[in-house]
Write an enzyme that holds these catalytic residues in place. Structure first.
Site, PDB file in Angstrom:
ATOM      1  N   GLY A  20      52.273  59.871  16.087  1.00  0.00           N
ATOM      2  CA  GLY A  20      51.559  59.298  16.937  1.00  0.00           C
ATOM      3  C   GLY A  20      52.595  58.344  18.214  1.00  0.00           C
TER       4      GLY A  20
ATOM      5  N   GLY B  35      53.096  54.782  20.440  1.00  0.00           N
ATOM      6  CA  GLY B  35      52.959  53.519  19.864  1.00  0.00           C
ATOM      7  C   GLY B  35      53.852  53.024  19.056  1.00  0.00           C
ATOM      8  N   HIS B  36      54.722  53.826  18.233  1.00  0.00           N
ATOM      9  CA  HIS B  36      55.657  53.264  17.395  1.00  0.00           C
ATOM     10  C   HIS B  36      57.025  53.034  17.844  1.00  0.00           C
ATOM     11  CE1 HIS B  36      52.413  53.767  14.864  1.00  0.00           C
ATOM     12  NE2 HIS B  36      52.480  55.214  14.746  1.00  0.00           N
TER      13      HIS B  36
ATOM     14  N   HIS C 179      49.522  51.518  12.032  1.00  0.00           N
ATOM     15  CA  HIS C 179      48.714  51.882  13.077  1.00  0.00           C
ATOM     16  C   HIS C 179      47.328  50.818  13.382  1.00  0.00           C
ATOM     17  CE1 HIS C 179      50.055  55.924  11.656  1.00  0.00           C
ATOM     18  NE2 HIS C 179      50.062  55.914  12.672  1.00  0.00           N
TER      19      HIS C 179
END
Lengths: 207, 345
Positions: free
Chosen positions: B66, B68-69, B231
């Protein structure tokens, strides 16, 4: 009846439902997961709808394949492969069929659920979408044995799915991100079971 | 935009975005402008590849997950590290068509290694892609990193999560592939990293998905989440905040004790920020972490201190420890040139 037209109405309705409910589903997911379930499903069914409009499928089998591929390519997360496999395996039942009823729908659910089990390796009671889907399938089978109409069987099946969905609240999650919470997953309704119940409720209105 | 929906409790977090649906794409366009000298970007399906890929005869290493990291994984693509990275939607694993396209784009004929973080969705989507590629005759191996000691690996969970070790592993196996090791050898080093790296994280605050706008979890002003994932998924315990040294002690103990380290052993340590933590605090935390290890006779011989595997704007940090040896250090020290890590070049 399951026809190409009723599948289209069902899928387009699901797109509307998941868009309307995306924040609700994401809130359920935030409590025990990472909060993206609603957003991902809304994006997935937007893709299904636009694919359908671009290349309308000619028969039920290709309709289910279109839905499956669109979900696999656009949802991501675990919901993409799981729902994608559900439609992929379920759709195989519909090869060369264009007007189908209760018998075929039971087969679709049975094979579709088997696909989810193969992919996710979850069992009933693990606090997943299976906890809505299994009761729905059992309700369909029971309705069939009692000689009920397809419409009554569909109603019984989504009611069973909704009961199963609510019954996930006291369960301890054993699969997916919710499982990291252990005891803390207890007391929350599973978002996957919720989206599955929505899927079956919508189906009952169009088949 | 965020006022819709059935349940709307609490406010929205401010974000520097335009349209939530375009965040990943616009960030990729920015990366292309910033790092076009080492990266090339494919938008549909989305993947970030080395500019000089495919490299004939070299094992290709691919990761993804995903978004966002950041900088993981796109910022770790380049010489001596990844050949390609597949960014999913924010906090959502990428889809199989992305990994399939990336695998085909960077395959140099010597095989491809998929490095996957142990999250249910990532594992499923990578597996589907690997199956498709294998059915077309591409040699694909998959290694699943599961280093988070906050999660008990048991029948009752999806297994330990894949977190910080992924960054160290990408460096080590990327350099193994770069120097010409065959697929079997690269896989061997990946397994070493999987077996010898462990992490644990904590959070002071939550974070918010651009598409939802509200914090993923509620957390009191004086509370922290110990054992948090990457997350914003809640961790093992909610507790009152404590001095930094006590937090480091609580985290490094389970990390060190999970890999069999003995007096005199050497480690690579990463003190990682979750995205919203100032670097001054990360150094302060690192200071304690090295001290604690040192008291046990464990020598921190290499390190990374900074934001490498983040969780949007979350405040917090994670500690990753990997047991080192001469082979591993040689690979660690080998030249690398990515957007986020660069040395020796």
């Amino acid at each position: 009846m399951i026809t190409i037209e009723s599948v289209k109405n069902w899928i387009f309705d699901l797109d509307k439902i998941y868009n309307e409910q995306k924040l609700y589903l994401s809130e359920l997911d935030s409590a025990i997961g990472d909060g993206d379930h609603g957003v991902n499903l809304a994006r997935g069914f937007d893709t299904v709808k636009s694919q359908w409009e671009k290349t309308p499928p000619a028969d039920l089998a290709s309709a289910f394949k279109l839905i499956s591929m669109a979900l696999i390519k656009s949802v991501g997360g675990s919901a993409g492969p799981l729902y994608g496999t559900f439609f992929m395996r379920g759709g195989l039942v519909l090869a060369n069929k264009n007007e189908t009823g209760l018998d075929e729908w039971i087969e679709v659910l049975d094979k579709g659920i088997a696909g989810i089990v193969m992919m996710g390796k979850a069992q009933k009671g693990d606090k997943t979408m299976l906890d809505a889907l299994y009761p729905a399938l059992e309700a369909l089978q029971k309705a069939k044995s009692e000689g009920k109409t397809f419409a009554d069987a569909l109603k019984a099946s989504f009611e069973a799915a909704e009961t199963g969905m609510k019954d996930t609240i006291p369960l301890l999650a054993k699969k997916g991100r919710a499982s990291y919470l252990g005891e803390r997953s207890i007391g929350h309704q599973d978002p996957g079971a919720t989206s599955s119940a929505m899927l079956l409720k919508s189906a009952s209105q169009f088949f | 935009m965020y006022s819709e929906g059935l349940i709307n409790k609490g406010g929205c977090m401010k974000k520097l975005i335009n349209n939530p649906d375009n965040v990943v794409k616009e960030a990729m366009e920015g990366m292309e402008k910033a790092h076009g000298d080492i990266l090339k970007i494919n938008y549909d399906p989305a993947f970030i590849a080395r500019k000089d890929s495919p490299k004939k005869g070299k094992v290709a290493v691919i990761s993804g997950g995903g978004s966002g990291h950041e900088p993981m994984h796109g910022g770790l693509v380049g010489f001596g590290m990844l050949d390609a990275a597949c960014p999913g939607a924010v906090f959502t694993s990428p889809t199989p068509d992305q990994m399939e396209a990336a695998t085909k784009a960077v395959n140099g004929g010597a095989g491809v290694l998929h490095l996957v973080k142990n999250y249910t969705g990532d594992v499923m989507n990578f597996q589907m892609a690997a199956d498709i590629c294998a059915s077309e005759g591409i040699k694909v191996e998959s290694i699943i990193i599961d280093d988070d000691v906050a999660v008990k690996d048991s029948l009752y969970t999806a297994g330990r999560r894949g977190v910080g070790s992924t960054v160290l592993t990408e460096k080590i196996i990327g350099s193994s592939a770069e120097r010409g090791d065959n697929l079997e050898t690269v896989v061997k080093f990946a397994k070493y990293c999987k077996d010898n790296g462990r992490s644990m994280g904590m959070a002071l605050t939550s974070c918010a998905l651009p598409s939802v706008g509200k914090p993923i979890f509620e957390i009191g002003d004086e509370d922290i989440e110990m054992g948090v994932g990457i997350h914003g998924e809640p961790g093992r315990e909610r507790m009152k905040i404590k001095p930094a040294n006590e937090l480091v002690d609580m985290m490094i103990e389970p990390v060190l004790s999970d890999i069999s380290l003995k007096n005199g052993d050497e480690i690579i340590m990463m003190l990682n920020g979750m995205g919203g933590t100032p670097l001054i605090e990360l150094y302060l935390l690192f200071n304690r972490a090295v001290e604690v290890a040192s008291k046990k006779g464990i020598k921190t011989v290499r390190c990374l201190v900074g934001n490498y595997i983040t969780s949007l704007e979350m405040q917090g940090f994670s500690i990753t420890v990997m047991k080192a040896n001469a082979d591993i250090l040689k690979l660690w020290d080998a030249p690398v040139h990515t957007a986020a890590i660069r040395w020796g070049i």
